[in-house]
Write a protein that holds these residues in place. Structure first.
Motif, mmCIF file in Angstrom:
data_model
loop_
_atom_site.group_PDB
_atom_site.id
_atom_site.type_symbol
_atom_site.label_atom_id
_atom_site.label_comp_id
_atom_site.label_asym_id
_atom_site.label_seq_id
_atom_site.Cartn_x
_atom_site.Cartn_y
_atom_site.Cartn_z
ATOM 1 N N GLY A 68 -61.946 -19.356 -10.065
ATOM 2 C CA GLY A 68 -60.858 -18.419 -9.839
ATOM 3 C C GLY A 68 -61.182 -17.410 -8.751
ATOM 4 O O GLY A 68 -60.322 -17.068 -7.927
ATOM 5 N N VAL A 69 -62.419 -16.922 -8.722
ATOM 6 C CA VAL A 69 -62.840 -15.986 -7.673
ATOM 7 C C VAL A 69 -62.804 -16.671 -6.313
ATOM 8 O O VAL A 69 -62.346 -16.090 -5.310
ATOM 9 C CB VAL A 69 -64.252 -15.441 -7.985
ATOM 10 N N LEU A 70 -63.270 -17.908 -6.246
ATOM 11 C CA LEU A 70 -63.227 -18.661 -4.992
ATOM 12 C C LEU A 70 -61.786 -18.867 -4.522
ATOM 13 O O LEU A 70 -61.503 -18.836 -3.312
ATOM 14 C CB LEU A 70 -63.920 -20.018 -5.160
ATOM 15 N N THR A 71 -60.875 -19.068 -5.471
ATOM 16 C CA THR A 71 -59.463 -19.244 -5.123
ATOM 17 C C THR A 71 -58.901 -17.986 -4.476
ATOM 18 O O THR A 71 -58.218 -18.050 -3.446
ATOM 19 C CB THR A 71 -58.647 -19.588 -6.381
ATOM 20 N N ILE A 72 -59.186 -16.831 -5.072
ATOM 21 C CA ILE A 72 -58.689 -15.564 -4.532
ATOM 22 C C ILE A 72 -59.240 -15.320 -3.130
ATOM 23 O O ILE A 72 -58.520 -14.886 -2.216
ATOM 24 C CB ILE A 72 -59.055 -14.405 -5.479
ATOM 25 N N ILE A 73 -60.515 -15.613 -2.944
ATOM 26 C CA ILE A 73 -61.126 -15.422 -1.624
ATOM 27 C C ILE A 73 -60.471 -16.330 -0.581
ATOM 28 O O ILE A 73 -60.253 -15.932 0.568
ATOM 29 C CB ILE A 73 -62.638 -15.695 -1.702
ATOM 30 N N SER A 74 -60.126 -17.552 -0.969
ATOM 31 C CA SER A 74 -59.530 -18.494 -0.018
ATOM 32 C C SER A 74 -58.092 -18.115 0.336
ATOM 33 O O SER A 74 -57.614 -18.434 1.431
ATOM 34 C CB SER A 74 -59.569 -19.911 -0.594
ATOM 35 N N LEU A 75 -57.381 -17.476 -0.582
ATOM 36 C CA LEU A 75 -55.993 -17.091 -0.313
ATOM 37 C C LEU A 75 -55.899 -15.881 0.602
ATOM 38 O O LEU A 75 -54.882 -15.702 1.294
ATOM 39 C CB LEU A 75 -55.278 -16.786 -1.633
#
Length: 330
Positions: A205-212
């Motif tokens: 989930g943290v990686l997702t936020i960083i990618s967005l």
């Protein structure tokens, strides 16, 4: 306690049913529902294939590959959801496939915006001596005090890297989860402190936020420039796929894990929640496929980048205006 256990249907505690069991227990309504869902998923896939042929013929490389990747988000998710609906025990694999594909789409959408500007060099030339606002969602939308950052080749590389890391790591974690699942260690429904899912999912989930974040930064910078090619509705469709495939699925999964979604033999509460998710995704992705088909199936001509005044230059002109007015009056 024994009386309570006897009231629970044993099928509510069992694994999801096999595909043949699903087909065998369908009534008239179930056959009609599954047929409609399968038809929607098939139409989504056929529209996507037709659009791929059109894009391949009318768009030059490398933009055409990027557009094909981005356009595939909704039909691929609809197809995987259809497979998960017919084969309930495959939902973990179909969901991981859909999520891994969409992780690549996040990076490809960033590349698409750059290619619509003419590529990296054209974008850097257009953005020379300009700054970019980084106080955007989902990371720093509540931090308007953050300074604007100059647009350089290094900054562009960091934006790309921020989105690319999720495309790579999501695929790696999906393969890792499958390996753990074969050994009986990983289960999407196991949210205990000793389960692997409770540790892997928050990190992903943290990686997702960083990618967005880089995609949001880039969109806010060039949305007015690319307004003529309908970049705003395209971004809205991309965001809608994100919300439906990630947030909606997570909410339904939480409800099923807490028993709020009732068991309906042969489906347990978790399996029924997964089935509802797949059916909703098919309908939603079908509608999104129709909208994106109208947005991307168009004539592709180079976008003329017209220089615009940055906020810094605009503020400077506004501050000089009173002085100029006084001199003119004198």
């Amino acid at each position: 306690m024994d009386d309570l256990n006897e009231t629970i249907d044993p099928r509510c505690l069992a694994e999801p049913p096999l595909a043949m069991d699903v087909i065998g227990q369908l009534d008239v309504f179930g056959i009609a529902l599954y047929s409609i869902m399968t038809f929607m998923a098939s139409v989504s896939l056929l529209l996507y294939l037709e659009e791929c042929v059109y894009i391949f013929k009318h768009v030059s490389y490398p933009k055409k590959t990027t557009i094909i990747w981005v356009n595939g988000a909704a039909p691929i998710i609809a197809t995987m959801s259809c497979l998960g609906m017919w084969i309930p025990r495959s939902t973990m694999f179909t969901d991981m496939t859909s999520n891994s594909y969409f992780a690549v789409v996040i990076y490809k959408f960033l590349i698409l915006m750059l290619e619509e500007c003419g590529g990296d060099e054209a974008f850097l030339k257009y953005s020379e001596n300009k700054t970019i606002r980084i106080s955007t969602g989902p990371c720093c939308c509540c931090c308007p005090c953050l300074p604007r950052v100059p647009i350089t080749r290094r900054m562009l590389f960091l934006l790309k890297l921020g989105s690319l890391q999720y495309a790579i790591m999501k695929t790696v974690f999906s393969i890792f989860c499958i390996v753990l699942w074969t050994n009986g260690i990983f289960s999407p429904s196991d949210v205990t402190i000793t389960g692997a899912a409770i540790w892997i999912n928050p990190f992903v989930g943290v990686l997702t936020i960083i990618s967005l974040w880089p995609v949001g930064i880039m969109f806010m910078h060039i949305r007015n420039t690319l307004r003529s090619i309908k970049i705003i509705p395209k971004y809205a469709m991309y965001q809608l796929v994100l919300v439906l495939s990630q947030l909606q699925s997570a909410i339904i999964n939480i409800l099923s894990l807490n028993g709020i979604i009732a068991c309906s033999p042969p489906y347990s509460s978790v399996a029924r929640g997964a089935m509802l998710t797949e059916q909703l995704m098919i309908v939603e992705m079908f509608i999104i496929t129709l909208v994106t088909w109208t947005l991307y199936r168009r004539s592709y001509e180079p976008v003329k980048l017209k220089p615009y005044e940055s906020e810094n230059n605009l503020d400077a002109k506004l501050s000089l205006k009173p002085t100029l007015d006084v001199e003119h009056a004198a």
